[in-house]
Write a protein that holds these residues in place. Structure first.
Motif, PDB file in Angstrom:
ATOM      1  N   THR A  21       0.836  -1.202   0.000  1.00 45.78           N
ATOM      2  CA  THR A  21       0.000   0.000   0.000  1.00 45.78           C
ATOM      3  C   THR A  21       0.876   1.259   0.000  1.00 45.78           C
ATOM      4  O   THR A  21       0.594   2.233  -0.713  1.00 45.78           O
ATOM      5  CB  THR A  21      -0.940  -0.002   1.226  1.00 45.78           C
ATOM      6  N   ARG A 158     -12.677   3.168  -7.980  1.00 51.57           N
ATOM      7  CA  ARG A 158     -14.006   2.562  -7.912  1.00 51.57           C
ATOM      8  C   ARG A 158     -15.098   3.525  -8.323  1.00 51.57           C
ATOM      9  O   ARG A 158     -16.263   3.153  -8.433  1.00 51.57           O
ATOM     10  CB  ARG A 158     -14.292   2.069  -6.491  1.00 51.57           C
ATOM     11  N   ASP A 199      -8.022  -1.025   1.407  1.00 51.91           N
ATOM     12  CA  ASP A 199      -9.470  -0.972   1.190  1.00 51.91           C
ATOM     13  C   ASP A 199     -10.277  -1.449   2.392  1.00 51.91           C
ATOM     14  O   ASP A 199     -11.503  -1.424   2.367  1.00 51.91           O
ATOM     15  CB  ASP A 199      -9.888  -1.649  -0.113  1.00 51.91           C
ATOM     16  N   PRO A 226      -6.499  -2.659  -2.963  1.00 50.94           N
ATOM     17  CA  PRO A 226      -6.866  -3.999  -2.482  1.00 50.94           C
ATOM     18  C   PRO A 226      -5.805  -4.547  -1.521  1.00 50.94           C
ATOM     19  O   PRO A 226      -4.608  -4.434  -1.784  1.00 50.94           O
ATOM     20  CB  PRO A 226      -6.924  -4.839  -3.771  1.00 50.94           C
ATOM     21  N   ARG A 229      -3.784 -10.643   0.816  1.00 46.57           N
ATOM     22  CA  ARG A 229      -4.365 -11.712   1.640  1.00 46.57           C
ATOM     23  C   ARG A 229      -3.371 -12.859   1.779  1.00 46.57           C
ATOM     24  O   ARG A 229      -2.486 -13.020   0.952  1.00 46.57           O
ATOM     25  CB  ARG A 229      -5.661 -12.213   1.007  1.00 46.57           C
ATOM     26  N   ARG A 235      -7.013 -11.393   5.428  1.00 49.60           N
ATOM     27  CA  ARG A 235      -6.014 -10.331   5.258  1.00 49.60           C
ATOM     28  C   ARG A 235      -4.720 -10.721   5.949  1.00 49.60           C
ATOM     29  O   ARG A 235      -4.723 -11.363   7.006  1.00 49.60           O
ATOM     30  CB  ARG A 235      -6.543  -8.989   5.746  1.00 49.60           C
ATOM     31  N   SER A 265       3.282  -8.090  -7.991  1.00 49.75           N
ATOM     32  CA  SER A 265       1.878  -8.207  -7.551  1.00 49.75           C
ATOM     33  C   SER A 265       1.056  -7.021  -8.038  1.00 49.75           C
ATOM     34  O   SER A 265      -0.166  -7.087  -8.097  1.00 49.75           O
ATOM     35  CB  SER A 265       1.794  -8.304  -6.022  1.00 49.75           C
ATOM     36  N   PRO A 291      -4.113  -4.527  -8.986  1.00 51.30           N
ATOM     37  CA  PRO A 291      -4.817  -5.809  -8.956  1.00 51.30           C
ATOM     38  C   PRO A 291      -4.935  -6.356  -7.532  1.00 51.30           C
ATOM     39  O   PRO A 291      -4.175  -5.980  -6.653  1.00 51.30           O
ATOM     40  CB  PRO A 291      -3.934  -6.722  -9.803  1.00 51.30           C
ATOM     41  N   ASP A 292      -5.890  -7.247  -7.354  1.00 53.00           N
ATOM     42  CA  ASP A 292      -5.999  -7.965  -6.081  1.00 53.00           C
ATOM     43  C   ASP A 292      -4.717  -8.731  -5.840  1.00 53.00           C
ATOM     44  O   ASP A 292      -4.087  -9.181  -6.789  1.00 53.00           O
ATOM     45  CB  ASP A 292      -7.118  -9.005  -6.177  1.00 53.00           C
ATOM     46  N   ALA A 293      -4.377  -8.887  -4.586  1.00 46.44           N
ATOM     47  CA  ALA A 293      -3.169  -9.663  -4.291  1.00 46.44           C
ATOM     48  C   ALA A 293      -3.560 -10.853  -3.438  1.00 46.44           C
ATOM     49  O   ALA A 293      -3.095 -11.015  -2.326  1.00 46.44           O
ATOM     50  CB  ALA A 293      -2.151  -8.792  -3.594  1.00 46.44           C
ATOM     51  N   ALA A 294      -4.465 -11.661  -3.947  1.00 43.85           N
ATOM     52  CA  ALA A 294      -4.947 -12.775  -3.131  1.00 43.85           C
ATOM     53  C   ALA A 294      -4.933 -14.058  -3.964  1.00 43.85           C
ATOM     54  O   ALA A 294      -5.343 -14.028  -5.106  1.00 43.85           O
ATOM     55  CB  ALA A 294      -6.381 -12.500  -2.697  1.00 43.85           C
TER      56      ALA A 294
END
Ligand code: GLU
Length: 304
Positions: A21, A158, A199, A226, A229, A235, A265, A291-294
């Motif tokens: 972040t 968003r 987020d 995002p 996780r 998280r 990522s 992008p999501d990091a999960a």
């Protein structure tokens, strides 16, 4: 001058999610030629430790992030926070709340409660009743008197996000300014034009926007990144294994490799490509949501 920021709480070392972040916050600010500041959110006297602040700043620097001006600690700004609280109290926009955390938690698991939102137990206590409780020694937190209205905020990625506002805590029952109050006052006083953060805070943003409106202070742009996780989809946290720079270093993974994986990522580098922050700045598109990091895609979570 427009300013971006990273605002960690010094309650422990930064983990990969916080670092990712911070990287995005830095990239957003620098790609916009904004200033970038670090603010230490050390209001909680129990969890805040100077040694964590020192480690957090060293880790940000090791990752290649730089910032402008001195690091401000929220605990130095109690006078500003208090003045804003008094202004709101004078305008009858706050009320004392005597509920324990447990009472709030139990009331909000009621079938129609929004999880985590305050059920309004103390909103209509009479002045006599409140005085009686204060006299009996029950410590009071102070909450924002909202109407539970829906407030729309604009997130960089968003777009419009509408949420019901909550009677957020503005002053904790130990007398310390609460996060929501301090964050909006400090961001505004420090001329933060864009708030880039995890987020997990999107849910609180409408309430913070309402607070800013009531204070007649401008709303910043928000950009919610995002969260990272763990492999279980939760998280990221300590229990997921080696998640801090120190942990990873002890496993022989230096900060250069961590930077590569974090950049990967974000879709900005190949998984093992050695990159500098300056190179990443050239590749970063602030218009595109990270992008999501999960689940944790770093290959650092025990599956090297
Ligand atoms: N201090 C908060 C945290 O570390 C972040 C607050 C914010 O970015 O608004 O979770």
């Amino acid at each position: 001058m427009p300013t971006g920021r990273f605002a960690p709480s010094p309650s422990g070392p930064l983990h990969l999610g916080n670092l990712r972040t911070a990287m995005v916050a830095w990239l957003c600010a620098r790609s916009d030629h904004s200033r970038f500041i670090v603010r230490i959110e050390d209001l909680d006297p129990i969890t805040s430790r100077r040694e964590h602040e020192v480690t957090q700043l060293a880790d940000l620097a090791a990752l290649g992030l730089d910032w402008d001006g001195p690091v401000v600690r929220q605990s130095q700004r109690a006078g500003e926070h208090q003045a804003v609280l008094q202004d709101l109290a004078r305008r009858d926009l706050t009320y004392p709340c005597f509920c324990s955390r447990r009472e709030v938690r139990e009331a909000t698991v009621a079938p129609h409660g929004i999880p985590g939102s305050y059920p309004g137990t103390c909103r209509s206590l009479s002045a006599d009743e409140a005085a009686h409780r204060v006299h009996a020694g029950t410590p009071a937190a102070w909450r924002l008197r909202s109407e539970g209205e829906a407030v729309t905020i604009i997130d960089r990625w968003r777009g419009a996000v509408t949420q019901r506002v909550d009677d957020i805590v503005l002053r904790r029952n130990d007398g310390v300014a609460a996060y929501h109050l301090a964050v909006v006052v400090d961001d505004d006083d420090q001329q933060v034009a864009e708030v880039v953060r995890g987020d997990d805070l999107l849910a609180a943003t409408s309430s913070q926007a309402l607070l800013l409106d009531l204070l007649a202070r401008p709303r910043p742009q928000w950009a919610h990144v995002p969260l990272v996780r763990g492999s279980d989809g939760e998280r990221l946290a300590k229990r997921h294994g080696a998640v801090t720079l120190a942990d990873l270093d002890a496993e022989g993974i230096g900060v250069g490799r961590v930077r590569s994986r974090l950049a990967a990522s974000l879709g900005l580098a190949g998984p093992d490509e050695i990159v500098t922050m300056a190179q990443l700045l050239g590749r970063f598109d602030p218009g595109q949501m990270p992008p999501d990091a999960a689940p944790l895609p770093f290959g650092l979570n025990g599956h090297r």
